[in-house]
Design a protein around this motif. Structure first.
Motif, PDB file in Angstrom:
ATOM      1  N   LEU A  70      66.351 -11.996  59.245  1.00 43.58           N
ATOM      2  CA  LEU A  70      66.541 -12.667  60.528  1.00 43.58           C
ATOM      3  C   LEU A  70      67.101 -14.071  60.348  1.00 43.58           C
ATOM      4  CD1 LEU A  70      63.176 -11.793  62.343  1.00 43.58           C
ATOM      5  CD2 LEU A  70      65.368 -10.603  62.557  1.00 43.58           C
ATOM      6  N   THR A  71      67.957 -14.491  61.253  1.00 46.33           N
ATOM      7  CA  THR A  71      68.355 -15.901  61.308  1.00 46.33           C
ATOM      8  C   THR A  71      67.175 -16.711  61.827  1.00 46.33           C
ATOM      9  OG1 THR A  71      69.120 -15.784  63.596  1.00 46.33           O
ATOM     10  CG2 THR A  71      70.712 -15.189  61.868  1.00 46.33           C
ATOM     11  N   HIS A  72      67.278 -18.026  61.716  1.00 47.03           N
ATOM     12  CA  HIS A  72      66.212 -18.885  62.242  1.00 47.03           C
ATOM     13  C   HIS A  72      66.096 -18.728  63.758  1.00 47.03           C
ATOM     14  CE1 HIS A  72      65.488 -20.861  58.407  1.00 47.03           C
ATOM     15  NE2 HIS A  72      66.795 -21.001  58.267  1.00 47.03           N
ATOM     16  N   LEU A 315      71.025 -25.497  64.145  1.00 44.08           N
ATOM     17  CA  LEU A 315      71.561 -26.321  63.065  1.00 44.08           C
ATOM     18  C   LEU A 315      71.336 -25.665  61.708  1.00 44.08           C
ATOM     19  CD1 LEU A 315      70.412 -29.868  64.235  1.00 44.08           C
ATOM     20  CD2 LEU A 315      72.762 -29.001  64.184  1.00 44.08           C
ATOM     21  N   MET A 316      70.138 -25.141  61.478  1.00 41.62           N
ATOM     22  CA  MET A 316      69.838 -24.515  60.190  1.00 41.62           C
ATOM     23  C   MET A 316      70.669 -23.260  59.979  1.00 41.62           C
ATOM     24  SD  MET A 316      65.730 -25.146  59.930  1.00 41.62           S
ATOM     25  CE  MET A 316      65.638 -24.520  58.272  1.00 41.62           C
ATOM     26  N   ASP A 317      70.912 -22.517  61.048  1.00 45.00           N
ATOM     27  CA  ASP A 317      71.742 -21.322  60.928  1.00 45.00           C
ATOM     28  C   ASP A 317      73.206 -21.665  60.651  1.00 45.00           C
ATOM     29  OD1 ASP A 317      69.694 -19.481  61.211  1.00 45.00           O
ATOM     30  OD2 ASP A 317      69.882 -19.381  63.393  1.00 45.00           O
ATOM     31  N   ARG A 318      73.590 -22.897  60.932  1.00 42.82           N
ATOM     32  CA  ARG A 318      74.942 -23.362  60.594  1.00 42.82           C
ATOM     33  C   ARG A 318      75.030 -23.845  59.152  1.00 42.82           C
ATOM     34  NH1 ARG A 318      76.937 -27.670  64.929  1.00 42.82           N
ATOM     35  NH2 ARG A 318      78.639 -27.695  63.410  1.00 42.82           N
ATOM     36  N   GLY A 319      73.874 -23.834  58.462  1.00 41.36           N
ATOM     37  CA  GLY A 319      73.855 -24.266  57.071  1.00 41.36           C
ATOM     38  C   GLY A 319      73.390 -25.688  56.862  1.00 41.36           C
TER      39      GLY A 319
END
Length: 389
Positions: A70-72, A315-319
């Motif tokens: 799963l993504t965040h 933001l975290m899913d964007r790296g």
């Protein structure tokens, strides 16, 4: 363009998780195995099997380790649904400390360590602990670490004392932080070690009596007496524990927020139902402005908290590391959700301080949440330092 739409497939899974928790997990909230020190491991195992049967176990794990990867943002949606009951994350194996430990191990454990220590936790067969906090040392400031490890080139020997070690009783996978003493073989400094529970030298002194009771086996006081570990027990690189702790804590702050958002929604739903049916002074109490304003403040807070969580996840899913934003989320969400729970107690009146509903338990657990993974003051200090730089 900012898009707040939840994909249809994810929305359907959210609804399935919420219904699973309502139908299968909520009834266990009256189970005597939900003790002062949290759910027993027997209760945990029963709940885990219910989630396993519904293909809802450890959904957050990497695909290669049996999860859905799963993504965040996806976690935020499903964890909120799971948090409707404090036992929901326990059943789905996405509760602390296991959820954060699984994330850390998936990032830095070597293949042998994954097979021996991580895979059984992901499968729900055993629990894990992260042993860092100390009575007179590491806590909000992990740099104050007192537990020491010596190394002779073959074996590490650990000595020290820890407390507030969540789930220590019965845990099989142990991540231990200790300060590696100067030696000619490896870099010194805070270092992580990985071992099995029950290893000679791990002494569980007692389980602490705390106000919260949502974590399996509660919080333990642990002593390491010449705990001797082989070189293979080193987790990651020597001297890098503080960096690894940050790797674990940023997403773990958010997952705490996600789960407790679900619990706060539950408390709000109970308060709203009560306000519709309880009468005073000739009408339902919800029609009195004083009560309706409390419920409105709750609805505003729940919405703000959700958006704050989603932004940090985005933001975290964007790296991005999103340390600043995750600190903002932890500080804001923990304080606001505690206010939500407090207002729900107020709306419920006398029954709000009793165990006639779960709101009283949520209120106590929510108070403890304000301290998990760093108290509000520590996060505000970090936020202040960033904006002043």
């Amino acid at each position: 363009m900012i898009d707040f739409e939840i994909p249809a497939e994810l929305a359907a899974e959210r609804d399935r998780v919420r219904q699973f928790v309502i139908d299968r997990i909520v009834p266990f909230e009256r189970d005597p195995r939900l003790t002062q020190h949290g759910p027993t491991d027997e209760l945990r195992q029963e709940l885990v099997e219910l989630a396993r049967a519904e293909n809802l176990l450890t959904v957050q794990a990497p695909v290669e380790l049996g999860g859905r990867g799963l993504t965040h943002a996806e976690q935020a949606v499903l964890y909120e649904a799971a948090g409707w009951s404090t036992l929901g994350p326990v059943a789905m194996n996405c509760a602390a400390p296991d959820e954060g430990n699984m994330y850390l191990l998936s990032k830095i454990a070597n293949p042998r360590q994954v097979d021996q220590f991580l895979a059984p936790v992901i499968a729900g067969h055993q629990r894990s602990v992260f042993a860092m906090t100390e009575p007179d040392g590491a806590g909000s400031d992990p740099a104050q670490l007192c537990t020491e490890a010596t190394f002779d080139g073959e074996n590490f020997v650990l000595n020290g004392r820890k407390w507030l070690i969540t789930g220590a009783n019965g845990a099989k996978t142990w991540i231990i932080m200790a300060r590696l003493a100067p030696n000619p073989h490896l870099p010194e400094g805070p270092t992580l070690f990985l071992t099995e529970g029950g290893t000679p030298g791990i002494v569980i002194e007692r389980t602490m009596n705390t106000m919260d009771r949502n974590y399996v086996a509660g919080h333990g006081v642990v002593r390491f007496e010449n705990l001797t570990l082989p070189r293979e027990a080193l987790l990651g690189a020597a001297g890098q524990a503080l960096r690894y702790a940050q790797l674990r804590l940023a997403p773990a702050r958010l997952t705490h927020c996600m789960r407790w958002l679900g619990a706060a929604e539950r408390a709000q739903s109970i308060a709203v139902a009560h306000a519709k049916t309880r009468t005073a002074f000739g009408k339902p109490i919800g029609e009195h402005q004083g009560v309706s304003f409390l419920l409105a403040d709750n609805e505003i807070a729940l919405h703000q908290c959700r958006l704050t969580i989603w932004h940090a996840c985005w933001l975290m899913d964007r790296g991005e590391k999103a340390r600043h934003e995750s600190s903002i989320a932890k500080a804001f969400v923990s304080e606001e959700l505690f206010k939500v729970a407090d207002r729900c107690v107020q709306v419920l009146g006398g029954i709000g301080i009793s165990d006639e509903t779960v709101v009283e338990m949520i209120f106590r657990d929510m108070r403890a949440f304000r301290l998990y993974d760093g108290p509000t003051e520590v996060h505000k200090y970090a936020i202040g330092r960033k904006i002043l730089r």
